[in-house]
Design a protein around this motif. Structure first.
Motif, PDB file in Angstrom:
ATOM      1  N   ASP A  60       0.570  -1.444   0.019  1.00 18.53           N
ATOM      2  CA  ASP A  60       0.259  -0.032   0.396  1.00 18.53           C
ATOM      3  C   ASP A  60       0.510   1.448  -0.375  1.00 18.53           C
ATOM      4  O   ASP A  60       1.277   1.981   1.158  1.00 18.53           O
ATOM      5  N   GLY A  61       0.836   2.014  -0.849  1.00 16.84           N
ATOM      6  CA  GLY A  61       1.526   3.315  -1.493  1.00 16.84           C
ATOM      7  C   GLY A  61       1.401   4.568  -0.522  1.00 16.84           C
ATOM      8  O   GLY A  61       2.342   5.051  -0.066  1.00 16.84           O
ATOM      9  N   ALA A  62       0.771   4.354   0.369  1.00 15.86           N
ATOM     10  CA  ALA A  62      -0.125   5.741   1.293  1.00 15.86           C
ATOM     11  C   ALA A  62       0.117   4.899   2.579  1.00 15.86           C
ATOM     12  O   ALA A  62       0.776   6.203   3.215  1.00 15.86           O
ATOM     13  N   PHE A  63       0.745   3.990   3.050  1.00 13.60           N
ATOM     14  CA  PHE A  63       0.986   3.172   4.457  1.00 13.60           C
ATOM     15  C   PHE A  63       2.981   3.593   4.429  1.00 13.60           C
ATOM     16  O   PHE A  63       3.142   4.385   4.859  1.00 13.60           O
ATOM     17  N   ARG A  64       2.802   3.211   3.093  1.00 11.89           N
ATOM     18  CA  ARG A  64       4.413   3.369   3.049  1.00 11.89           C
ATOM     19  C   ARG A  64       4.971   5.374   3.062  1.00 11.89           C
ATOM     20  O   ARG A  64       5.796   5.528   3.315  1.00 11.89           O
ATOM     21  N   GLU A  65       3.938   6.345   2.278  1.00 14.44           N
ATOM     22  CA  GLU A  65       4.501   7.226   2.374  1.00 14.44           C
ATOM     23  C   GLU A  65       3.926   7.653   3.675  1.00 14.44           C
ATOM     24  O   GLU A  65       5.052   8.370   4.657  1.00 14.44           O
ATOM     25  N   SER A  66       3.364   7.311   5.165  1.00 13.92           N
ATOM     26  CA  SER A  66       2.928   7.648   5.631  1.00 13.92           C
ATOM     27  C   SER A  66       3.824   7.268   6.634  1.00 13.92           C
ATOM     28  O   SER A  66       4.471   8.189   7.947  1.00 13.92           O
ATOM     29  N   LEU A  67       4.519   6.101   6.607  1.00 16.83           N
ATOM     30  CA  LEU A  67       5.568   5.660   7.179  1.00 16.83           C
ATOM     31  C   LEU A  67       6.813   6.241   7.160  1.00 16.83           C
ATOM     32  O   LEU A  67       7.554   6.919   8.262  1.00 16.83           O
ATOM     33  N   ALA A  68       7.429   6.831   5.899  1.00 11.63           N
ATOM     34  CA  ALA A  68       8.145   7.687   5.629  1.00 11.63           C
ATOM     35  C   ALA A  68       7.950   9.225   6.422  1.00 11.63           C
ATOM     36  O   ALA A  68       8.419   9.737   6.654  1.00 11.63           O
ATOM     37  N   VAL A  69       7.024   9.358   5.969  1.00 14.42           N
ATOM     38  CA  VAL A  69       6.475  11.061   6.662  1.00 14.42           C
ATOM     39  C   VAL A  69       7.240  10.661   8.106  1.00 14.42           C
ATOM     40  O   VAL A  69       7.698  11.790   8.983  1.00 14.42           O
ATOM     41  N   THR A  70       6.368   9.962   8.866  1.00 11.51           N
ATOM     42  CA  THR A  70       6.363   9.627  10.156  1.00 11.51           C
ATOM     43  C   THR A  70       8.482   9.604  11.132  1.00 11.51           C
ATOM     44  O   THR A  70       8.646   9.678  11.825  1.00 11.51           O
ATOM     45  N   LEU A  71       9.139   8.662  10.250  1.00 14.43           N
ATOM     46  CA  LEU A  71       9.904   8.429  10.155  1.00 14.43           C
ATOM     47  C   LEU A  71      11.124   9.628  10.005  1.00 14.43           C
ATOM     48  O   LEU A  71      11.488  10.017  10.672  1.00 14.43           O
ATOM     49  N   LYS A  72      10.246  10.625   9.236  1.00 13.05           N
ATOM     50  CA  LYS A  72      11.270  11.817   8.725  1.00 13.05           C
ATOM     51  C   LYS A  72      10.896  12.856   9.928  1.00 13.05           C
ATOM     52  O   LYS A  72      11.519  13.860   9.901  1.00 13.05           O
ATOM     53  N   PHE A  73       9.557  13.157  10.025  1.00 15.41           N
ATOM     54  CA  PHE A  73       8.777  13.593  11.351  1.00 15.41           C
ATOM     55  C   PHE A  73       9.810  13.480  12.950  1.00 15.41           C
ATOM     56  O   PHE A  73       9.975  14.396  13.353  1.00 15.41           O
ATOM     57  N   ILE A 243       1.332  11.545   8.651  1.00 12.21           N
ATOM     58  CA  ILE A 243       1.850  10.916   9.723  1.00 12.21           C
ATOM     59  C   ILE A 243       0.602   9.162  10.292  1.00 12.21           C
ATOM     60  O   ILE A 243      -0.295   9.109  10.049  1.00 12.21           O
ATOM     61  N   MET A 244       0.948   8.395  10.683  1.00  6.69           N
ATOM     62  CA  MET A 244       1.187   6.979  11.320  1.00  6.69           C
ATOM     63  C   MET A 244      -0.339   6.741  12.069  1.00  6.69           C
ATOM     64  O   MET A 244      -1.290   6.274  11.152  1.00  6.69           O
ATOM     65  N   ALA A 245      -0.129   7.825  13.215  1.00  4.50           N
ATOM     66  CA  ALA A 245      -1.488   7.901  13.635  1.00  4.50           C
ATOM     67  C   ALA A 245      -2.897   8.214  12.729  1.00  4.50           C
ATOM     68  O   ALA A 245      -3.824   7.767  13.545  1.00  4.50           O
ATOM     69  N   ALA A 261      -6.338  -0.985  10.533  1.00  2.96           N
ATOM     70  CA  ALA A 261      -5.740  -0.772  10.636  1.00  2.96           C
ATOM     71  C   ALA A 261      -4.889  -1.195  12.810  1.00  2.96           C
ATOM     72  O   ALA A 261      -4.270  -0.682  12.732  1.00  2.96           O
ATOM     73  N   ALA A 262      -5.480  -1.915  13.030  1.00  9.24           N
ATOM     74  CA  ALA A 262      -4.599  -2.716  14.221  1.00  9.24           C
ATOM     75  C   ALA A 262      -3.793  -3.314  13.399  1.00  9.24           C
ATOM     76  O   ALA A 262      -2.453  -3.229  14.307  1.00  9.24           O
ATOM     77  N   ALA A 263      -3.347  -4.257  12.356  1.00  3.05           N
ATOM     78  CA  ALA A 263      -1.815  -4.169  12.110  1.00  3.05           C
ATOM     79  C   ALA A 263      -1.031  -3.306  12.269  1.00  3.05           C
ATOM     80  O   ALA A 263      -0.079  -3.450  12.160  1.00  3.05           O
ATOM     81  N   MET A 264      -1.459  -1.819  11.260  1.00  7.68           N
ATOM     82  CA  MET A 264      -0.828  -0.828  11.296  1.00  7.68           C
ATOM     83  C   MET A 264       0.082   0.026  13.161  1.00  7.68           C
ATOM     84  O   MET A 264       1.366  -0.318  12.726  1.00  7.68           O
ATOM     85  N   SER A 265      -1.251  -0.415  13.595  1.00  9.36           N
ATOM     86  CA  SER A 265      -0.855  -0.178  15.315  1.00  9.36           C
ATOM     87  C   SER A 265       0.369  -0.693  15.579  1.00  9.36           C
ATOM     88  O   SER A 265       1.751  -0.957  16.150  1.00  9.36           O
ATOM     89  N   ASN A 266      -0.068  -2.392  15.126  1.00  8.79           N
ATOM     90  CA  ASN A 266       0.833  -3.469  15.692  1.00  8.79           C
ATOM     91  C   ASN A 266       2.604  -3.138  15.576  1.00  8.79           C
ATOM     92  O   ASN A 266       3.013  -3.426  16.071  1.00  8.79           O
ATOM     93  N   TYR A 267       2.387  -2.675  14.000  1.00 10.41           N
ATOM     94  CA  TYR A 267       4.006  -2.067  13.209  1.00 10.41           C
ATOM     95  C   TYR A 267       4.846  -1.158  13.848  1.00 10.41           C
ATOM     96  O   TYR A 267       5.461  -1.421  14.525  1.00 10.41           O
ATOM     97  N   LEU A 268       3.478  -0.585  14.526  1.00  9.06           N
ATOM     98  CA  LEU A 268       4.531   0.370  15.580  1.00  9.06           C
ATOM     99  C   LEU A 268       4.976   0.243  16.755  1.00  9.06           C
ATOM    100  O   LEU A 268       6.174   0.187  17.162  1.00  9.06           O
ATOM    101  N   LEU A 269       4.314  -0.506  17.417  1.00  6.92           N
ATOM    102  CA  LEU A 269       4.029  -0.861  18.809  1.00  6.92           C
ATOM    103  C   LEU A 269       5.651  -1.934  18.541  1.00  6.92           C
ATOM    104  O   LEU A 269       6.439  -1.650  19.882  1.00  6.92           O
ATOM    105  N   ILE A 270       5.506  -2.477  17.669  1.00  2.00           N
ATOM    106  CA  ILE A 270       6.837  -3.421  17.695  1.00  2.00           C
ATOM    107  C   ILE A 270       7.419  -2.729  17.994  1.00  2.00           C
ATOM    108  O   ILE A 270       9.173  -3.279  18.051  1.00  2.00           O
ATOM    109  N   PHE A 271       8.103  -2.015  16.881  1.00  4.25           N
ATOM    110  CA  PHE A 271       9.152  -1.177  16.533  1.00  4.25           C
ATOM    111  C   PHE A 271       9.685  -0.640  18.077  1.00  4.25           C
ATOM    112  O   PHE A 271      10.243  -0.458  18.173  1.00  4.25           O
TER     113      PHE A 271
END
Lengths: 300, 361
Positions: A60-73, A243-245, A261-271
């Protein structure tokens, strides 16, 4: 027998409450991440899809984009806040008159609710009546598209976040500085250390444990930032500040994909968990080593 | 040329003056000890010499160079702190080489210097340990080592042994004495422990309330204290003090008080007669009171209250009229509690002080 059980019996209610309160929501979230579940269904009706949500996200491009934005932020706010916060603390670590008042003023931004901070900054960034553009125009300079340009929007949010959270790092650094062993600093002066040498060779290394924890706390917070962005740009323009949230909350409420959404939260949690575990393991290990050698030294 | 000279040195904190125009000169390679009760200003004086405290008035000269406005590093000094003040995040080798590394000396030279000092202090095995991984005594050695790796001409010590337990303190004191003979540097050493001062110092400076009360060798201070304060501070167990008056009886001058009546030796009598006031304090060290026969005149009748056995010597706590007097004598002497014994002061064992000014007569 009963003697050995007694302490556990006394602890049981607290452990139970804590366990349920802590673990139930997390367990629920993990379970949900394996489901194709939309909010109109009860959880029991949702289809079990295994790891599909997790793997799908990467396509999902939007997820990857939000990940990039979050990391940058996160990278920019935490590193800039650390540099400014620690720098200010080093600068203001002295007893000058009025310092107490100054310190109090410094920590005000931290006490304001993020949603209010977002609103205030949105008005200040307003293209025509905001203070920034008005000032620029008064100086004969051109307006800046603070929130409407994809580069400037993220930059503006980063600036607002720095404004709000640098004080947090400032206070903790100042506390760390003031608890440093005075005599070690005096010894350094006698050894010929200049002010800069003292900062570089003594103060910063000794503050490091506090700085690491501070940095980690800010990192965790930065990865979860939501309100300020929501109020200021709502993720735009385009996906440039999503951003991710924000992405998670949208996926759940707008796209009605609770499992994703739960899977995304879990990626964040794991990280974030990996970050924390690495840090705690490191400090535990070095403390244990110190204690062992110290004991050997006292005995020998 | 004096190594260090203090000229009318003053320290004020706001309106509170803690050091009152003190003057002091120390010789090159001399071991000087500043000693006094806590709050006497000895540490403040040392810290002013080090450059860690500003000088309010007066001047400090090191090798005849005024240094009171110079940074610590420009004063050619090294210092050992009471709490060691090691750098917690550096290992022993890096602690000891910190100053040299700041000076950007060649690596080889640094390694060699650290090696030499570590060997001298028995620290070779601990060079890669952090301070927290060392015992108290080892940390103390590292603190000394850090001072020694630098070729400073003056070493300052701020109560370096007071954080150690009694046994280790004695051992480190001996090592310090040995080291000071080996390295041939000027040392200024601050302590509140008069035993440390007596055993280490070539010049002992007794301070009280921000003033220097007396300076001299251990023997001078012990035998000829210039005031009641110095007399009471130097020596253990402390000197006995009895209030008395000077009375002329024929040719001899006597000091008379509640429970005692003793003749003064001629030299002291002459000084006492030259002195104006009759109200005096008689001082006698516990070791200067000698047991005499039952029928001896001019002696003190001491009623034995307590006997403290401390090995070869015992300290008797006795009563003489309303006064408590301690006496040091051989443990082998037969003494029973509740007994009254006769003691006379040794010929040079009497000290007189003016009761008003408390200065020696």
């Amino acid at each position: 027998m009963s003697r050995r059980l007694t302490p556990y019996l006394f602890m049981a209610p607290a452990v139970l409450v804590l366990g349920v309160a802590l673990l139930y929501p997390i367990g629920y979230m993990i379970y949900a991440s394996f489901l194709d579940w939309n909010p109109s269904q009860r959880i029991g009706q949702a289809e079990f899809v295994g790891l599909r949500n997790y793997t799908w996200l990467w396509s999902d491009g939007a997820f990857r984009e939000s990940l990039a934005v979050t990391l940058k932020f996160a990278f920019f706010v935490v590193s800039l806040e650390m540099i400014i916060g620690v720098g200010l603390a080093l600068l203001l670590d002295r007893n000058i008159r009025g310092m107490t008042a100054l310190r109090t003023i410094f920590i005000l931004p931290m006490m304001i609710a993020p949603i209010v901070v977002g609103l205030v900054w949105r008005y200040m960034y307003h293209p025509t009546v905001g203070i920034f553009n008005k000032t620029l125009n008064a100086l004969g300079l051109e307006s800046v598209p603070w929130l409407s340009d994809s580069f400037w929007a993220l930059t503006s949010i980063i600036i607002a976040d720095i404004w709000q959270w640098t004080p947090f790092i400032f206070i903790l650094s100042l506390a760390a500085l003031q608890s440093l062993p005075r005599s070690a600093l005096e010894a350094a002066r006698i050894d010929g250390a200049s002010g800069w040498d003292q900062i570089w060779h003594i103060k910063l290394p000794l503050m490091m444990p506090v700085l690491i924890v501070t940095c980690l706390l800010r990192l965790i917070d930065a990865f979860k930032v939501l309100e300020v962005v929501l109020v200021m740009t709502n993720g735009g323009p385009g996906l440039s500040t999503e951003i991710m949230a924000l992405r998670i909350s949208r996926t759940a409420s707008e796209f009605r994909e609770l499992g994703v959404a739960a899977a995304m939260s879990n990626y964040l949690l794991i990280f974030l968990m990996v970050l924390t575990v690495i840090m705690f393991t490191y400090t535990k290990l070095s403390e244990a080593r110190t204690a062992r050698l110290r004991q050997a030294a006292e005995e020998g | 040329m004096p190594k260090i000279r203090l000229e009318k040195l003053v320290k004020r904190y706001g309106s509170l003056q803690v050091i009152h125009e003190i003057d002091l000169e120390t010789d090159n390679n001399e071991f000087t000890v500043l000693v006094g009760p806590s709050g006497c200003g000895k540490s403040t004086t040392l810290r002013m010499i080090a450059g860690l405290e500003t000088v309010s008035d007066g001047e400090i000269y090191i090798d005849d160079r005024p240094v009171s406005r110079l940074e610590p590093k420009e004063r050619d000094i090294a210092m050992v702190f009471q709490d060691y003040a090691l750098y917690p995040h550096m290992n022993v080798a890096r602690n000891m080489s910190f100053a040299l590394r700041l000076e950007k000396r060649p690596r080889k030279e640094i390694a060699q210097k650290v090696g030499e000092v570590a060997e001298m202090l028995g620290l070779e095995k601990f060079l890669d340990r952090k301070p927290a991984e060392l015992s108290g005594g080892q940390r103390q050695r590292v603190a000394m080592g850090r001072a020694l790796t630098r070729d400073a001409s003056t070493f300052l010590f701020d109560e370096p042994l007071s954080n150690l337990d009694a046994k280790l303190r004695g051992q480190m004191r001996a090592e310090l004495a040995l080291m000071s003979q080996q390295v041939k540097k000027s040392m200024i050493y601050v302590t509140h422990d008069q035993v440390e001062a007596m055993t280490l110092g070539q010049r002992i400076v007794v301070m009280q309330d921000g003033h220097i009360r007396q300076q001299g060798t251990a023997e001078e201070l012990f035998k000829r204290p210039n005031s009641r304060f110095v007399a009471g501070f130097i020596g253990s167990p402390p000197m006995n003090f009895l209030d008395g008056s000077l009375v002329q009886e024929g040719d001899s001058t006597r000091v008379i008080g509640d429970g005692f009546n003793l003749p003064l030796p001629p030299e002291l009598a002459a000084r006492a007669n030259a002195h104006g006031s009759q109200d005096v304090v008689l001082g006698m060290r516990p070791s200067d009171l000698l047991p005499v026969g039952k029928h001896k005149d001019d002696a003190l009748d001491l009623y034995v209250l307590v006997s403290e056995y401390i090995g070869a010597q015992s300290v008797l706590l006795t009563e003489c009229g309303p006064n408590k007097i301690s006496v040091e004598m051989k443990s082998s002497a037969p003494v029973a509690l509740g007994e009254t014994l006769k003691f006379a002061p040794a010929p040079d064992g009497m000290h007189l002080f003016d009761r008003e000014t408390e200065l020696a007569i």
